[in-house]
Design a protein around this motif. Structure first.
Motif, short mmCIF file in Angstrom:
data_model
loop_
_atom_site.label_atom_id
_atom_site.label_comp_id
_atom_site.label_asym_id
_atom_site.label_seq_id
_atom_site.Cartn_x
_atom_site.Cartn_y
_atom_site.Cartn_z
N ASN A 191 16.69 -17.11 -15.32
CA ASN A 191 17.22 -16.04 -16.17
C ASN A 191 18.35 -15.29 -15.49
O ASN A 191 18.40 -15.21 -14.27
CB ASN A 191 16.10 -15.04 -16.50
N PRO A 192 19.22 -14.68 -16.30
CA PRO A 192 20.23 -13.80 -15.70
C PRO A 192 19.52 -12.61 -15.06
O PRO A 192 18.58 -12.05 -15.64
CB PRO A 192 21.07 -13.34 -16.89
N ILE A 193 19.95 -12.25 -13.87
CA ILE A 193 19.34 -11.12 -13.14
C ILE A 193 20.47 -10.23 -12.66
O ILE A 193 21.41 -10.70 -12.01
CB ILE A 193 18.51 -11.62 -11.93
N SER A 194 20.36 -8.93 -12.95
CA SER A 194 21.38 -7.98 -12.50
C SER A 194 20.83 -7.15 -11.33
O SER A 194 19.61 -7.10 -11.11
CB SER A 194 21.77 -7.04 -13.64
N LEU A 195 21.72 -6.49 -10.62
CA LEU A 195 21.29 -5.58 -9.56
C LEU A 195 20.41 -4.48 -10.14
O LEU A 195 19.43 -4.07 -9.52
CB LEU A 195 22.50 -4.95 -8.87
N ALA A 196 20.77 -4.02 -11.33
CA ALA A 196 19.97 -2.96 -11.97
C ALA A 196 18.55 -3.46 -12.25
O ALA A 196 17.59 -2.71 -12.07
CB ALA A 196 20.64 -2.50 -13.26
N ASP A 197 18.42 -4.72 -12.68
CA ASP A 197 17.08 -5.30 -12.91
C ASP A 197 16.27 -5.26 -11.61
O ASP A 197 15.11 -4.85 -11.60
CB ASP A 197 17.17 -6.75 -13.36
N LEU A 198 16.89 -5.72 -10.54
CA LEU A 198 16.19 -5.79 -9.25
C LEU A 198 15.84 -4.41 -8.73
O LEU A 198 14.74 -4.18 -8.22
CB LEU A 198 17.04 -6.55 -8.23
N ASP A 254 11.99 0.64 -8.43
CA ASP A 254 12.30 2.03 -8.77
C ASP A 254 13.22 2.68 -7.73
O ASP A 254 12.96 3.77 -7.24
CB ASP A 254 11.00 2.84 -8.92
N ARG A 255 14.30 1.97 -7.41
CA ARG A 255 15.32 2.46 -6.48
C ARG A 255 16.69 2.30 -7.12
O ARG A 255 16.85 1.56 -8.09
CB ARG A 255 15.30 1.66 -5.16
N SER A 256 17.68 2.95 -6.55
CA SER A 256 19.05 2.77 -7.03
C SER A 256 19.58 1.42 -6.52
O SER A 256 19.02 0.84 -5.57
CB SER A 256 19.95 3.90 -6.50
N THR A 257 20.64 0.96 -7.14
CA THR A 257 21.23 -0.31 -6.68
C THR A 257 21.72 -0.17 -5.24
O THR A 257 21.59 -1.11 -4.45
CB THR A 257 22.37 -0.77 -7.60
N PHE A 258 22.27 0.99 -4.89
CA PHE A 258 22.73 1.22 -3.52
C PHE A 258 21.56 1.10 -2.54
O PHE A 258 21.67 0.46 -1.50
CB PHE A 258 23.41 2.58 -3.39
N GLN A 259 20.43 1.74 -2.88
CA GLN A 259 19.26 1.68 -2.00
C GLN A 259 18.75 0.24 -1.87
O GLN A 259 18.36 -0.20 -0.78
CB GLN A 259 18.14 2.57 -2.53
N LEU A 260 18.77 -0.50 -2.98
CA LEU A 260 18.35 -1.90 -2.94
C LEU A 260 19.25 -2.72 -2.01
O LEU A 260 18.75 -3.49 -1.19
CB LEU A 260 18.37 -2.51 -4.35
N ILE A 261 20.54 -2.54 -2.14
CA ILE A 261 21.47 -3.29 -1.28
C ILE A 261 21.22 -2.96 0.18
O ILE A 261 21.19 -3.84 1.04
CB ILE A 261 22.94 -3.01 -1.69
N GLY A 302 16.55 -5.79 5.57
CA GLY A 302 15.38 -6.67 5.62
C GLY A 302 15.70 -8.15 5.60
O GLY A 302 15.04 -8.94 6.29
N TRP A 303 16.68 -8.54 4.81
CA TRP A 303 17.03 -9.96 4.67
C TRP A 303 18.29 -10.34 5.42
O TRP A 303 18.58 -11.52 5.59
CB TRP A 303 17.22 -10.33 3.20
N GLY A 304 19.07 -9.32 5.80
CA GLY A 304 20.34 -9.61 6.47
C GLY A 304 21.41 -10.10 5.51
O GLY A 304 22.41 -10.68 5.94
N GLN A 305 21.22 -9.89 4.23
CA GLN A 305 22.18 -10.31 3.22
C GLN A 305 21.99 -9.51 1.94
O GLN A 305 21.00 -8.80 1.80
CB GLN A 305 22.07 -11.81 2.95
N THR A 306 22.94 -9.65 1.03
CA THR A 306 22.85 -8.91 -0.23
C THR A 306 21.78 -9.53 -1.12
O THR A 306 21.40 -10.69 -0.94
CB THR A 306 24.20 -8.95 -0.99
#
Length: 160
Positions: A71-78, A83-90, A96-100
């Motif tokens: 499925n299409p997945i957006s940063l907002a979905d993730l 329950d975090r902002s996209t900036f916090q997720l990035i 944690g992963w060393g990548q976006t």
């Protein structure tokens, strides 16, 4: 033995090791030390409790990604999953992963594609769709970028 998962720290320390082997001046090491200190202050200064919480959050994001590879997945979905902002997720993903998140999602999709190429006779188009790509050309480009082969070449070489 190096006890870190941080790819920046690992690559910097390997570069320092090569610098010593090639007899580069101490100035190289001094700058690398300043760089590492700044990197650790900005990205690596988390407590064990915070790291554990981050791990759980990223685990939830990864579970969502795996369940929705097609499925299409957006940063907002993730970001919404935890329950975090996209900036916090990035920021969490880089720490944690060393990548976006999208680089990680692409890696998961390509791992899935490799499994399908290795274990099924599905067409490349069907695999592309199963891995979230509606355009087989985009799928082939992403696959080649990560594996060094087109999906057809990979299958023909019998990578298992």
């Amino acid at each position: 033995m190096l006890c870190t998962q941080d790819p920046v720290v690992r690559s910097t320390l390997l570069a320092l090791e090569r610098a010593v082997e090639h007899g580069l001046p101490d100035l190289y090491a001094e700058h690398a030390a300043h760089f590492l200190a700044l990197h650790l202050i900005c990205w690596g200064s988390t407590s064990t409790r915070e790291t554990g919480r981050d791990s759980k959050l990223l685990g939830r994001v990864e579970d969502y990604m795996r369940a929705n590879l097609a499925n299409p997945i957006s940063l907002a979905d993730l970001a919404g999953v935890i329950d975090r902002s996209t900036f916090q997720l990035i920021r969490l993903a880089r720490r944690g992963w060393g990548q976006t998140p999208f680089d990680y999602l692409t890696r998961l999709r390509m791992e899935h594609a490799r499994r399908l190429l290795d274990t099924t006779d599905m067409s490349t188009m069907a695999i592309a769709i199963e891995c979230g790509y509606n355009n087989p050309s985009h799928f082939a480009t992403a696959f080649r970028r990560l594996s060094g082969y087109s999906p057809t070449e990979y299958r023909d070489l019998g990578h298992e």
